[in-house]
Design an enzyme around this catalytic site. Structure first.
Site, PDB file in Angstrom:
ATOM      1  N   TYR A 137     -10.059  -8.564  -4.691  1.00 38.95           N
ATOM      2  CA  TYR A 137      -8.984  -7.667  -5.059  1.00 38.95           C
ATOM      3  C   TYR A 137      -8.273  -8.100  -6.332  1.00 38.95           C
ATOM      4  CZ  TYR A 137      -5.354  -4.313  -3.660  1.00 38.95           C
ATOM      5  OH  TYR A 137      -4.508  -3.241  -3.570  1.00 38.95           O
ATOM      6  N   LYS A 191      -2.274  -2.571   7.982  1.00 40.21           N
ATOM      7  CA  LYS A 191      -3.441  -2.100   8.723  1.00 40.21           C
ATOM      8  C   LYS A 191      -3.508  -2.780  10.086  1.00 40.21           C
ATOM      9  CE  LYS A 191      -6.376  -0.892   4.788  1.00 40.21           C
ATOM     10  NZ  LYS A 191      -7.686  -1.132   4.109  1.00 40.21           N
ATOM     11  N   HIS A 210      -3.870  -9.240   3.784  1.00 41.04           N
ATOM     12  CA  HIS A 210      -5.317  -9.254   3.957  1.00 41.04           C
ATOM     13  C   HIS A 210      -5.700 -10.194   5.093  1.00 41.04           C
ATOM     14  CE1 HIS A 210      -6.125  -7.928  -0.470  1.00 41.04           C
ATOM     15  NE2 HIS A 210      -5.922  -6.914   0.333  1.00 41.04           N
ATOM     16  N   HIS A 227      -2.274   2.711  -6.115  1.00 41.18           N
ATOM     17  CA  HIS A 227      -2.973   1.516  -5.624  1.00 41.18           C
ATOM     18  C   HIS A 227      -3.121   0.474  -6.729  1.00 41.18           C
ATOM     19  CE1 HIS A 227      -5.316  -0.630  -2.665  1.00 41.18           C
ATOM     20  NE2 HIS A 227      -6.287  -0.827  -3.538  1.00 41.18           N
ATOM     21  N   ARG A 242       0.866  -1.179   0.000  1.00 40.68           N
ATOM     22  CA  ARG A 242       0.000   0.000   0.000  1.00 40.68           C
ATOM     23  C   ARG A 242       0.903   1.229   0.000  1.00 40.68           C
ATOM     24  NH1 ARG A 242      -2.120  -3.455   4.065  1.00 40.68           N
ATOM     25  NH2 ARG A 242      -4.216  -4.246   3.597  1.00 40.68           N
ATOM     26  N   ARG A 253      -0.292  -2.026  -6.715  1.00 37.29           N
ATOM     27  CA  ARG A 253      -0.474  -3.114  -5.737  1.00 37.29           C
ATOM     28  C   ARG A 253      -1.434  -4.159  -6.296  1.00 37.29           C
ATOM     29  NH1 ARG A 253      -1.032  -4.635  -0.159  1.00 37.29           N
ATOM     30  NH2 ARG A 253      -3.188  -4.965   0.498  1.00 37.29           N
TER      31      ARG A 253
END
Length: 303
Positions: free
Chosen positions: A283, A181, A274, A248, A157, A251
């Site tokens: 994705y 994240k 993820h 993005h 990211r 990625r």
């Protein structure tokens, strides 16, 4: 107070207290105008505060149904309109003591976020190698080349890449520790091309100390994501790339190209960081021909 007066008061509050953008104000204002116009027809008169306080979930469902069936409005627009109505009714509840009964247990339309579009392998390689060419400064050109090579080569990211310090610079053969994240860490492999691009940039900076940000802006601060996005936007316009060519998208291209080459979905999930496999499935995208080729090669009864 009439419904129109309540609408004006809410929009004024959004502008002054919430600093809403002109675009947001225009969209929410139009959404409330649609809703109040519907209520005037639905109730037989222009709604006032008492009528707004007496609304039920069935009234909101009727509005959303009319927008979908009669006007052909999609889920995303209806979800935004419902968000505007929620905010409006909650504002009235705080300012005028109304009980927003219409919101009780109401669920809005489900909106599936669109999967970002992948670049072709050729486009992704060109972005990584050439995007820095739009910069007037040789140092900034090396920086952008290093950054976009890292995004495509490691599937990071943009925030993950810009959070790195010099002491965390990617090195082939050792893996790169990434904080994703939720502050979760993962290790991703590093290609020699990624290490070379970042090393060239750091040499041009004169070998900065380990504690400095890996990617710097023109003023010497940690690079802002908006600056990187603008750099790629300038390049894609010169190169004739689609508007979907964003940091993005690099990625996404990383994941899509790995999957298209036969990569394991679970492994790609780990590389992307993820938490859910369903996120990785949304994705990534592979064309039907490659899926069929993979099936023919892997399934024991394919022949």
């Amino acid at each position: 107070m009439t419904g129109a007066g309540a609408r004006a008061a809410w929009l004024d509050w959004l502008a002054r207290e919430r600093r809403a953008s002109p675009r947001t104000l225009a969209a929410y204002g139009a959404d409330l105008a649609d809703f109040l116009g519907f209520l005037a027809r639905h109730l037989g008169a222009e709604p006032d505060l008492a009528a707004l306080g007496a609304l039920r979930p069935a009234d909101l469902r009727a509005f959303l149904a009319e927008r979908a069936v009669k006007d052909g409005v999609g889920n995303a627009t209806r979800a935004r309109q419902l968000a505007a109505i929620r905010g409006f009714l909650r504002f009235l509840a705080k300012r005028h003591g109304l009980t927003p009964l219409a919101l009780a247990g109401l669920r809005g339309p489900r909106v599936r976020p669109p999967a970002p579009r992948a670049l072709t392998p050729e486009q992704a390689r060109d972005v990584a190698a050439e995007a820095g060419s739009v910069e007037n400064s040789a140092l900034l050109a090396l920086r952008d080349t290093a950054l976009f090579t890292l995004l495509y080569g490691c599937g990071l990211r943009i925030s993950e890449a810009l959070d790195l310090d010099v002491g965390e610079a990617p090195r082939a053969g050792t893996g790169l520790k990434v904080r994703g994240k939720g502050d979760k860490e993962r290790i991703v492999p590093v290609l020699p091309a990624v290490e070379a691009a970042v090393a060239a940039y750091l040499r041009a900076r004169g070998g900065p100390p380990p504690g400095q940000p890996l990617f710097l802006g023109a003023r010497g601060d940690r690079l802002d994501p908006a600056v990187a996005q603008r750099a790629l936007r300038n390049y894609r316009r010169l190169a004739g790339l689609p508007e979907s060519a964003t940091p993005h998208a690099l990625r996404h291209s990383f994941a899509t190209h790995l999957l298209g080459a036969g990569g394991d979905l679970r492994a790609i999930q780990e590389l992307l960081g993820h938490a859910s496999l369903s996120t990785t499935q949304r994705y990534t995208s592979v064309d039907a021909v490659r899926l069929l080729e993979t099936w023919r090669k892997a399934h024991p009864r394919a022949e």
